[in-house]
Design an enzyme around this catalytic site. Structure first.
Site, PDB file in Angstrom:
ATOM      1  N   HIS A  42     -10.213  30.204  73.594  1.00 13.87           N
ATOM      2  CA  HIS A  42     -11.456  29.530  74.001  1.00 13.87           C
ATOM      3  C   HIS A  42     -12.089  28.729  72.858  1.00 13.87           C
ATOM      4  O   HIS A  42     -12.899  27.838  73.100  1.00 13.87           O
ATOM      5  CB  HIS A  42     -12.459  30.524  74.623  1.00 13.87           C
ATOM      6  CG  HIS A  42     -13.196  31.384  73.656  1.00 13.87           C
ATOM      7  ND1 HIS A  42     -12.882  32.710  73.446  1.00 13.87           N
ATOM      8  CD2 HIS A  42     -14.250  31.130  72.839  1.00 13.87           C
ATOM      9  CE1 HIS A  42     -13.711  33.219  72.548  1.00 13.87           C
ATOM     10  NE2 HIS A  42     -14.550  32.270  72.164  1.00 13.87           N
ATOM     11  N   ASP A  73      -6.537  35.151  75.683  1.00 10.61           N
ATOM     12  CA  ASP A  73      -7.476  34.450  74.801  1.00 10.61           C
ATOM     13  C   ASP A  73      -6.947  34.313  73.371  1.00 10.61           C
ATOM     14  O   ASP A  73      -7.671  34.530  72.409  1.00 10.61           O
ATOM     15  CB  ASP A  73      -8.844  35.146  74.815  1.00 10.61           C
ATOM     16  CG  ASP A  73      -9.952  34.222  74.280  1.00 10.61           C
ATOM     17  OD1 ASP A  73      -9.722  33.000  74.230  1.00 10.61           O
ATOM     18  OD2 ASP A  73     -11.026  34.727  73.920  1.00 10.61           O
ATOM     19  N   GLY A 146     -19.726  32.105  66.560  1.00 11.91           N
ATOM     20  CA  GLY A 146     -18.827  31.573  65.533  1.00 11.91           C
ATOM     21  C   GLY A 146     -17.847  32.582  64.958  1.00 11.91           C
ATOM     22  O   GLY A 146     -16.909  32.241  64.256  1.00 11.91           O
ATOM     23  N   ASN A 147     -18.080  33.879  65.283  1.00 13.93           N
ATOM     24  CA  ASN A 147     -17.137  34.916  64.852  1.00 13.93           C
ATOM     25  C   ASN A 147     -15.848  34.893  65.668  1.00 13.93           C
ATOM     26  O   ASN A 147     -14.860  35.510  65.293  1.00 13.93           O
ATOM     27  CB  ASN A 147     -17.739  36.322  65.064  1.00 13.93           C
ATOM     28  CG  ASN A 147     -18.694  36.736  63.965  1.00 13.93           C
ATOM     29  OD1 ASN A 147     -19.892  36.587  64.118  1.00 13.93           O
ATOM     30  ND2 ASN A 147     -18.174  37.260  62.874  1.00 13.93           N
ATOM     31  N   SER A 148     -15.853  34.223  66.822  1.00 12.76           N
ATOM     32  CA  SER A 148     -14.698  34.245  67.720  1.00 12.76           C
ATOM     33  C   SER A 148     -13.434  33.834  66.997  1.00 12.76           C
ATOM     34  O   SER A 148     -13.384  32.772  66.373  1.00 12.76           O
ATOM     35  CB  SER A 148     -14.909  33.292  68.895  1.00 12.76           C
ATOM     36  OG  SER A 148     -15.777  33.860  69.824  1.00 12.76           O
ATOM     37  N   LEU A 203       5.614  31.482  90.061  1.00 13.41           N
ATOM     38  CA  LEU A 203       5.950  31.594  91.490  1.00 13.41           C
ATOM     39  C   LEU A 203       6.483  30.278  92.059  1.00 13.41           C
ATOM     40  O   LEU A 203       7.114  30.272  93.109  1.00 13.41           O
ATOM     41  CB  LEU A 203       4.720  32.034  92.287  1.00 13.41           C
ATOM     42  CG  LEU A 203       4.284  33.479  92.056  1.00 13.41           C
ATOM     43  CD1 LEU A 203       3.002  33.773  92.806  1.00 13.41           C
ATOM     44  CD2 LEU A 203       5.375  34.454  92.479  1.00 13.41           C
ATOM     45  N   GLY A 204       6.195  29.153  91.379  1.00 15.23           N
ATOM     46  CA  GLY A 204       6.695  27.877  91.866  1.00 15.23           C
ATOM     47  C   GLY A 204       5.878  27.311  93.018  1.00 15.23           C
ATOM     48  O   GLY A 204       6.310  26.398  93.712  1.00 15.23           O
ATOM     49  N   GLN A 206       1.471  26.843  94.485  1.00 14.89           N
ATOM     50  CA  GLN A 206       0.037  27.063  94.287  1.00 14.89           C
ATOM     51  C   GLN A 206      -0.561  27.500  95.626  1.00 14.89           C
ATOM     52  O   GLN A 206      -0.082  27.097  96.687  1.00 14.89           O
ATOM     53  CB  GLN A 206      -0.659  25.770  93.836  1.00 14.89           C
ATOM     54  CG  GLN A 206      -0.655  25.564  92.330  1.00 14.89           C
ATOM     55  CD  GLN A 206       0.717  25.252  91.802  1.00 14.89           C
ATOM     56  OE1 GLN A 206       1.422  24.419  92.365  1.00 14.89           O
ATOM     57  NE2 GLN A 206       1.127  25.919  90.742  1.00 14.89           N
TER      58      GLN A 206
END
Length: 300
Positions: A42, A73, A146-148, A203-204, A206
């Site tokens: 993110h 993430d 900002g620690n992410s 799965l090929g 949507q």
């Protein structure tokens, strides 16, 4: 822990859009002695340009995204640097509630790494972040956005978690979350070796959820449920005979009422397994067998 040594392994990650405007500031850490920086997906999502700045605040590199895994993430960046201070990986399965931890990152984009300490408050907290369910370590060490991507270190100075969220849903200070390092070591290695995470199912096709009679009428179908909206050319789904407009009612023995149910049902299978889908098409119920292919991102 030797804070000075650990601080050198944490970097600042800054991202910019097409116009050169700053999008996000986060943190990352050096995973190896050369080149490789780990951060959160993110932090770099939607970025056009990424810079990585070392703790001294002067040494900056332009980073390339090698691969990312939005489900967990995690993103892996590469910079042209050889003399990095890598973090030492610990064993997050050995953590206990009450263990001392230190979070290091760049909370306000300030360089040099800010250190906050605290304890492990919970070991496997189920948290929903950006509509994704994750099982995270909870800490009362002070965390800010900002620690992410920065590190959560144990008393021996070993990296045991990757900081990825502060609980912003409440006004409570002292609730931060980190991804346990054991959960993502394989992912980091996959990104380094292949540029994507191996063993994920493609799965090929949507799906779309039709949840109201109005939308069913709009799409020209009779009932609500999970419909195939597109089938990828050349995919196993196309070969198996799936078509746009098929209503999926079962995957294996699991009843399906939404695309989220399909995702959950598929988690019980692995690449190469054959799975029987029950579908409803033109007034008939059919069973279609699908061999699960591996997801490989289109190389861009």
């Amino acid at each position: 822990p030797d804070i000075e040594q650990i601080k050198d392994s944490v970097v600042m990650v800054k991202t910019y859009n097409d116009n050169g405007d700053a999008l996000a500031i986060g943190s990352g850490f050096c995973a190896y002695k050369s080149y490789w920086i780990v951060t959160n997906f993110h932090v770099i999502e939607g970025a056009n340009t990424i810079t990585v700045t070392l703790r001294d605040g002067k040494t900056s590199y332009t980073a390339a995204i090698i691969g990312s895994d939005s489900d967990n993430d995690i993103a892996l960046l590469k910079i042209d640097a050889k003399d990095l201070t890598p973090a030492t990986f610990g064993d997050s399965s050995k953590l206990a509630v009450g263990d001392y931890v230190v979070a290091i990152g760049n909370p306000l984009g300030e360089l040099g790494g800010t250190v906050t300490d605290g304890i492990i408050s919970a070991l496997a907290r189920e948290v929903t972040i950006d509509n994704k369910n994750m099982t995270l370590l909870q800490t009362n060490a002070q965390i800010s956005p900002g620690n992410s991507g920065g590190g959560l270190f144990n008393a021996n100075g070993e990296l045991v978690g990757i900081v990825n969220a502060k609980d912003s849903a409440t006004e409570v200070e002292g609730i931060g979350f980190a991804i346990p390092i054991n959960n993502v070591l394989d992912i980091i290695n996959d990104l380094k070796s292949y540029g994507y995470v191996t063993g994920k199912v493609d799965l090929g096709m949507q799906f779309t959820d039709i949840t109201s009679n109005e939308s069913a009428f709009y799409y020209g179908v009779n009932e609500t449920g999970c419909y195939v909206i597109s089938v990828t050319k050349g995919s196993n789904a196309e070969k198996a005979g799936f078509r746009t407009g098929d209503l999926v009612t079962k995957v294996g023995d699991t009843k399906i009422s939404s695309s989220a149910d399909v995702k959950t049902a598929i988690e019980d299978y692995k690449v190469g397994d054959e799975v029987t889908f029950t579908i409803y098409r033109s007034g008939e119920t059919k069973k279609i067998k699908l061999t699960l292919a591996e997801y490989v991102p289109a190389s861009g």
